[in-house]
Design a protein around this motif. Structure first.
Motif, PDB file in Angstrom:
ATOM      1  N   PHE A  49      -3.620  49.782  22.630  1.00 29.06           N
ATOM      2  CA  PHE A  49      -2.181  50.015  22.476  1.00 29.06           C
ATOM      3  C   PHE A  49      -1.742  49.730  21.045  1.00 29.06           C
ATOM      4  O   PHE A  49      -0.941  50.459  20.467  1.00 29.06           O
ATOM      5  CB  PHE A  49      -1.378  49.117  23.421  1.00 29.06           C
ATOM      6  N   GLU A  77      -3.665  49.835  18.366  1.00 27.77           N
ATOM      7  CA  GLU A  77      -4.207  50.865  17.480  1.00 27.77           C
ATOM      8  C   GLU A  77      -3.391  52.143  17.578  1.00 27.77           C
ATOM      9  O   GLU A  77      -3.149  52.805  16.578  1.00 27.77           O
ATOM     10  CB  GLU A  77      -5.665  51.135  17.836  1.00 27.77           C
ATOM     11  N   ALA A  78      -2.971  52.472  18.801  1.00 30.34           N
ATOM     12  CA  ALA A  78      -2.161  53.678  18.970  1.00 30.34           C
ATOM     13  C   ALA A  78      -0.882  53.562  18.146  1.00 30.34           C
ATOM     14  O   ALA A  78      -0.481  54.511  17.464  1.00 30.34           O
ATOM     15  CB  ALA A  78      -1.821  53.879  20.448  1.00 30.34           C
ATOM     16  N   CYS A  79      -0.267  52.411  18.175  1.00 33.96           N
ATOM     17  CA  CYS A  79       0.977  52.214  17.417  1.00 33.96           C
ATOM     18  C   CYS A  79       0.737  52.253  15.918  1.00 33.96           C
ATOM     19  O   CYS A  79       1.443  52.931  15.174  1.00 33.96           O
ATOM     20  CB  CYS A  79       1.603  50.866  17.772  1.00 33.96           C
TER      21      CYS A  79
END
Lengths: 289, 273
Positions: free
Chosen positions: A171, A173-175
């Protein structure tokens, strides 16, 4: 062809012995809790009533109820929470989300673990020196609560850090990959998913603070006070110290009141713990990934 | 499918005027601590094209991909990069580069779909809200953004009636499409994909590859893949890496039919991997 050999028979017997042994230990673990609760309910139950909770103690506690200690404990716990939760949560966020992995971070983590291991009487003496004397808060709710806050900070920090680290790295890393800053990531994704664990830590802190005696007996709690505190710079009665006093310093104390006081104190702690578990179950049911 | 690239058969890597390049990697070396992962790598990716990076595990293809939007750097000073990486002609390693701006222009899709634990709608709007927080958008504007992005990734019809559902409850295929869709509202120039289909079944892989061809042109796509059949199907150019070096970069057709280097030939024939 598939009949049991002597070896199979022996394995099965050993298996049975170990299973029974581990089961017995589990039962032993539960027994003391049940005995304590059972005795308290049997001996103190009759004393506990609405009136008992909300009547001031009189005749050194031999008569009347526990209004002052009950309200005093709530004061102590609430002020301790106000002091420790923001500091603990912020420190845990720093350690989990920002701090680089180096010797300084490891040293800080070690310090937190050690802080959790410091005996409560040592915290009490620190509280006297720091808050009562040096900061001149006197024997007061503020001094006692700050002492409790320092004592319970590790609980908040460790619970918060663990629940932050339970949020999957994917999560974050996605951000970051969408250009979010650390703080945007924490606020929008990490904290909302860690909140159940953080609250559990907070509630554990409450139950621990409510039951502690040593840290407050020199810093803010007094054995008898005929009125309720009106501010944080005043001393107060507290459940734990009240129980200690009526149990060993007041002659001819009716057993019923002692057990009743203990029952109320343990109920406060158990109710908080149960609430923490129920809350966590509720939040876990809502989060899915 | 790779006919547009037929014109560039020949010299490897193909040289082009800088203006047409979406990504221009020159002489890039990269170290993780004392371990050198990339050795003077060159890679030129034409604007609007799909380029596949192939090579055995540990050859540096993911490292190269991740250095384009500098997501490698989250590991700290531990990672050191030399050489030059240009995106749309601008040096991404320069001092003044803002990482938020860079990652807005260079989006990334991961091996495992990683939608945020929010609703489908909130996932699509996440990047948009990060980058345009200083502007006002009406609910209608936002609805339009969500519809456009989801339509572009061929997901709109499937989810239009349940935009409030948690994205993490979708099928993996839909999740991965959503992860692409959430990049689109901020209009990235480049989309990096790190083995985007390795968690998907063959049918979902096929739809995703189809989607790549739909997105090509408007976006430049650089895709790392382990799957050579995928590189053949879903790219116009292919670059083969080995042990941190760029071995060969040509049109996909040429690379697979007439590899110039022995290592490339061995790899695509499956002699190692």
């Amino acid at each position: 062809m598939f009949a049991a050999s002597a070896l199979n028979e022996r394995n099965r017997r050993v298996e049975g012995i170990y299973k029974a042994l581990f089961g017995l230990m589990t039962v032993l673990l539960v027994v003391p809790v049940l005995i304590i609760l059972g005795v308290l309910i049997a001996k103190g139950g009759p004393a506990v009533s609405f009136e008992f909770l909300f009547t001031p103690p009189t005749d050194q506690g031999r008569q009347g109820g526990i209004l002052m200690p009950l309200i005093g404990t709530i004061w102590l716990v609430v002020v301790a929470l106000i002091a420790s939760v923001p500091i603990g949560v912020a420190a845990a966020i720093y350690l989990s989300e920002y701090a680089p992995e180096n010797w300084l971070t490891r040293l800080i983590n070690l310090a937190i673990i050690n802080l959790a291991g410091v005996p409560s009487i040592v915290h009490a003496l620190f509280g006297v020196g720091a808050f009562v004397v040096f900061f001149e808060f006197g024997i007061s709710i503020l001094a006692a609560s700050l002492t409790l806050a320092i004592m319970t900070l590790p609980v908040v920090i460790v619970a918060t850090r663990e629940s932050l680290q339970a949020v999957p790295m994917a999560f974050r890393e996605a951000c970051w990959n969408m250009g979010a800053t650390r703080w945007q990531t924490i606020r929008k994704v990490v904290l909302p998913n860690a909140i159940s664990g953080i609250l559990t830590g907070v509630i554990l802190e409450v139950s621990r603070s409510a039951g502690e005696t040593a840290p407050i007996m020199f810093t803010g709690a007094v054995t008898f006070l005929p009125f309720l505190p009106t501010g944080v710079l005043e001393p107060t009665m507290a459940m734990s110290l009240h129980l200690f006093t009526i149990s060993n310093s007041v002659p001819n104390m009716p057993d019923e009141i002692k057990y009743g006081t203990a029952l109320v104190l343990i109920s406060m702690v158990l109710i908080m713990n149960a609430a923490s578990i129920a809350f966590r179950v509720y939040l876990r049911g809502k989060k899915k990934w | 499918m790779a006919d547009e690239s037929g014109a560039i058969t020949g010299a490897a890597p193909p040289k082009r005027p800088a203006a047409e390049l979406a990504i221009d990697v020159e002489q890039v070396s990269l170290w993780y601590g004392t371990f050198q992962a990339l050795f003077e790598v060159d890679l030129q990716v034409q604007s609007g094209s799909i380029t596949a990076l192939i090579g055995p595990s540990g050859c540096g293809k993911s490292t190269l991909l991740r250095s384009v939007n500098r997501i490698n750097e989250r590991l700290g000073d531990y990672v050191r990069t030399t050489g030059s990486i240009r995106v749309m002609g601008h040096d991404v390693l320069a001092d003044g580069v803002d990482l938020a701006q860079l990652r807005k222009q260079v989006g990334m899709v991961f091996q495992r779909p990683n939608p945020l634990p929010l609703s489908i709608r909130e996932n699509v709007l996440f990047g948009h809200r990060l980058h345009r927080a200083d502007e006002k958008f009406s609910k209608a504007d936002e609805n339009q953004i969500v519809e456009e992005a989801l339509t572009e990734v061929l997901l709109w019809d499937e989810v239009k009636d349940r935009l409030g559902q948690r994205a993490t409850e979708l099928s993996l295929e839909a999740q991965q499409k959503l992860c692409i869709a959430r990049l689109l509202p901020v209009k990235p120039k480049v989309i990096l994909m790190d083995e985007p289909t390795s968690a998907l079944d063959p049918k979902a892989t096929e739809t995703l590859e189809h989607l790549l061809w739909e997105l090509k042109g408007e976006y430049t796509i650089l895709i790392v893949t382990h799957n050579m059949a995928q590189a053949r199907r879903a790219s116009e150019e292919t670059a083969f890496m080995l042990l941190g070096r760029m071995v060969e970069h040509r049109s996909t057709e040429d690379l697979f039919l007439t590899p110039r280097e022995q290592e490339t030939a061995d790899y695509i024939e499956g002699r190692y991997g």
